[in-house]
Design a protein around this motif. Structure first.
Motif, PDB file in Angstrom:
ATOM      1  N   ASP A  29      39.032  32.937  53.914  1.00  0.00           N
ATOM      2  CA  ASP A  29      39.627  32.755  55.318  1.00  0.00           C
ATOM      3  C   ASP A  29      41.052  32.761  54.971  1.00  0.00           C
ATOM      4  OD1 ASP A  29      37.393  32.533  56.659  1.00  0.00           O
ATOM      5  OD2 ASP A  29      37.436  30.408  56.568  1.00  0.00           O
ATOM      6  N   ASN A  30      41.774  33.103  53.694  1.00  0.00           N
ATOM      7  CA  ASN A  30      43.069  33.315  53.556  1.00  0.00           C
ATOM      8  C   ASN A  30      43.679  31.832  53.836  1.00  0.00           C
ATOM      9  OD1 ASN A  30      43.056  35.921  52.651  1.00  0.00           O
ATOM     10  ND2 ASN A  30      43.090  36.303  54.702  1.00  0.00           N
ATOM     11  N   GLU A  31      42.965  30.658  53.327  1.00  0.00           N
ATOM     12  CA  GLU A  31      43.329  29.187  53.639  1.00  0.00           C
ATOM     13  C   GLU A  31      43.879  28.591  52.201  1.00  0.00           C
ATOM     14  OE1 GLU A  31      40.417  27.297  55.860  1.00  0.00           O
ATOM     15  OE2 GLU A  31      40.880  28.578  57.631  1.00  0.00           O
ATOM     16  N   LEU A  32      43.977  29.297  51.286  1.00  0.00           N
ATOM     17  CA  LEU A  32      44.505  28.594  49.916  1.00  0.00           C
ATOM     18  C   LEU A  32      45.731  29.121  49.529  1.00  0.00           C
ATOM     19  CD1 LEU A  32      41.438  29.096  47.519  1.00  0.00           C
ATOM     20  CD2 LEU A  32      42.003  27.213  48.728  1.00  0.00           C
ATOM     21  N   ASP A  33      46.544  28.193  49.087  1.00  0.00           N
ATOM     22  CA  ASP A  33      47.864  28.435  48.349  1.00  0.00           C
ATOM     23  C   ASP A  33      47.704  29.438  47.373  1.00  0.00           C
ATOM     24  OD1 ASP A  33      47.478  26.787  46.124  1.00  0.00           O
ATOM     25  OD2 ASP A  33      48.357  25.163  46.957  1.00  0.00           O
ATOM     26  N   ALA A  34      48.741  30.207  46.888  1.00  0.00           N
ATOM     27  CA  ALA A  34      48.938  31.149  45.938  1.00  0.00           C
ATOM     28  C   ALA A  34      48.377  30.905  44.655  1.00  0.00           C
ATOM     29  CB  ALA A  34      50.232  31.599  45.834  1.00  0.00           C
ATOM     30  N   ALA A  35      48.719  29.466  44.108  1.00  0.00           N
ATOM     31  CA  ALA A  35      48.013  29.148  42.762  1.00  0.00           C
ATOM     32  C   ALA A  35      46.676  28.572  42.935  1.00  0.00           C
ATOM     33  CB  ALA A  35      48.843  27.766  42.463  1.00  0.00           C
ATOM     34  N   ASP A  36      46.007  28.079  43.902  1.00  0.00           N
ATOM     35  CA  ASP A  36      44.653  28.033  44.099  1.00  0.00           C
ATOM     36  C   ASP A  36      44.004  29.264  44.086  1.00  0.00           C
ATOM     37  OD1 ASP A  36      44.823  25.330  44.028  1.00  0.00           O
ATOM     38  OD2 ASP A  36      44.843  24.863  46.077  1.00  0.00           O
ATOM     39  N   CYS A  37      44.270  30.339  45.004  1.00  0.00           N
ATOM     40  CA  CYS A  37      44.087  31.631  45.263  1.00  0.00           C
ATOM     41  C   CYS A  37      43.658  32.304  43.876  1.00  0.00           C
ATOM     42  CB  CYS A  37      44.890  32.461  46.151  1.00  0.00           C
ATOM     43  SG  CYS A  37      44.103  33.975  46.567  1.00  0.00           S
ATOM     44  N   ALA A  38      44.691  32.442  43.081  1.00  0.00           N
ATOM     45  CA  ALA A  38      44.824  33.050  41.696  1.00  0.00           C
ATOM     46  C   ALA A  38      43.809  32.315  40.809  1.00  0.00           C
ATOM     47  CB  ALA A  38      46.167  32.813  41.146  1.00  0.00           C
ATOM     48  N   ALA A  39      43.768  30.858  40.894  1.00  0.00           N
ATOM     49  CA  ALA A  39      42.567  30.269  40.050  1.00  0.00           C
ATOM     50  C   ALA A  39      41.118  30.632  40.296  1.00  0.00           C
ATOM     51  CB  ALA A  39      43.128  28.637  40.247  1.00  0.00           C
ATOM     52  N   VAL A  40      40.902  30.614  41.703  1.00  0.00           N
ATOM     53  CA  VAL A  40      39.620  31.043  42.314  1.00  0.00           C
ATOM     54  C   VAL A  40      39.153  32.466  41.841  1.00  0.00           C
ATOM     55  CG1 VAL A  40      38.026  31.430  44.327  1.00  0.00           C
ATOM     56  CG2 VAL A  40      39.476  29.271  43.773  1.00  0.00           C
ATOM     57  N   ARG A  41      40.281  33.377  42.106  1.00  0.00           N
ATOM     58  CA  ARG A  41      39.936  34.787  41.815  1.00  0.00           C
ATOM     59  C   ARG A  41      39.800  34.953  40.059  1.00  0.00           C
ATOM     60  NH1 ARG A  41      40.152  38.083  45.840  1.00  0.00           N
ATOM     61  NH2 ARG A  41      41.201  37.747  47.752  1.00  0.00           N
ATOM     62  N   ALA A  42      40.457  34.033  39.508  1.00  0.00           N
ATOM     63  CA  ALA A  42      40.515  34.359  37.948  1.00  0.00           C
ATOM     64  C   ALA A  42      39.028  33.746  37.521  1.00  0.00           C
ATOM     65  CB  ALA A  42      41.495  33.414  37.374  1.00  0.00           C
ATOM     66  N   HIS A  43      38.542  32.496  38.257  1.00  0.00           N
ATOM     67  CA  HIS A  43      37.379  32.294  37.798  1.00  0.00           C
ATOM     68  C   HIS A  43      36.034  33.365  38.277  1.00  0.00           C
ATOM     69  CE1 HIS A  43      34.006  29.440  37.390  1.00  0.00           C
ATOM     70  NE2 HIS A  43      33.442  29.844  38.467  1.00  0.00           N
ATOM     71  N   ILE A  44      36.328  33.627  39.562  1.00  0.00           N
ATOM     72  CA  ILE A  44      35.018  34.485  39.980  1.00  0.00           C
ATOM     73  C   ILE A  44      34.996  35.974  39.268  1.00  0.00           C
ATOM     74  CG2 ILE A  44      34.755  33.529  42.231  1.00  0.00           C
ATOM     75  CD1 ILE A  44      36.248  35.649  43.453  1.00  0.00           C
ATOM     76  N   ASP A  45      36.151  36.263  38.789  1.00  0.00           N
ATOM     77  CA  ASP A  45      36.181  37.605  37.921  1.00  0.00           C
ATOM     78  C   ASP A  45      35.682  37.396  36.585  1.00  0.00           C
ATOM     79  OD1 ASP A  45      37.771  38.827  39.774  1.00  0.00           O
ATOM     80  OD2 ASP A  45      39.932  38.662  38.802  1.00  0.00           O
ATOM     81  N   THR A  46      35.392  36.280  36.136  1.00  0.00           N
ATOM     82  CA  THR A  46      34.855  35.852  34.865  1.00  0.00           C
ATOM     83  C   THR A  46      33.475  35.454  34.924  1.00  0.00           C
ATOM     84  OG1 THR A  46      35.801  33.827  34.392  1.00  0.00           O
ATOM     85  CG2 THR A  46      36.952  35.844  33.628  1.00  0.00           C
ATOM     86  N   CYS A  47      32.906  34.928  36.159  1.00  0.00           N
ATOM     87  CA  CYS A  47      31.848  34.094  36.306  1.00  0.00           C
ATOM     88  C   CYS A  47      30.714  34.936  37.275  1.00  0.00           C
ATOM     89  CB  CYS A  47      32.024  32.827  36.530  1.00  0.00           C
ATOM     90  SG  CYS A  47      30.554  31.838  36.881  1.00  0.00           S
TER      91      CYS A  47
END
Length: 94
Positions: A29-47
Motif C-alpha cells: 500500500d506504499n505506507e512504509l517510510d523509505a528505510a522500512d521499505c528497503a528493509a522489507v524488500r531486502a528481506h523478501i529478496d532473500t527469503c
C-alpha cells in the motif's frame, strides 16, 4: 503454514520473518517510510517463503481492487439507502 529453517549466519529467525510479513501489506500500500521499505524488500529478496507470501498478498489485493471497481445497480443502491435510513430512524426513536 509455518516458516522454519535452520538459523545460519545471514539468515533470519521465523519471528523476524513474521515481523516482515506484517509489514508486507504496508509495503504493497506504499505506507512504509523509505528505510522500512528497503528493509522489507531486502528481506523478501532473500527469503523465498516470504517472497511467495508477498506475491500472494499482491495478487489478492489486485483481484479485490478489480472486483471493487464495479458499481451496484441503482435499484440495489436505493434499497440499501432506504434500509440505512430506516435503521437510523429506529435507532433515533430507540
Amino acid at each position: 503454514m509455518s516458516h522454519t529453517h535452520e538459523q545460519a549466519e545471514g539468515e533470519v529467525s521465523a519471528r523476524e520473518c513474521a515481523d516482515f510479513l506484517e509489514q508486507i501489506v504496508y509495503l504493497i500500500d506504499n505506507e512504509l517510510d523509505a528505510a522500512d521499505c528497503a528493509a522489507v524488500r531486502a528481506h523478501i529478496d532473500t527469503c523465498n517463503p516470504c517472497l511467495e507470501k508477498y506475491d500472494l498478498q499482491r495478487t489478492v489485493k489486485a483481484v479485490v481492487a478489480r472486483s471493487c471497481s464495479e458499481v451496484a445497480p441503482s435499484e440495489l443502491r436505493g434499497k440499501i439507502l432506504l434500509g440505512l435510513t430506516r435503521a437510523k430512524i429506529e435507532i433515533e426513536e430507540g
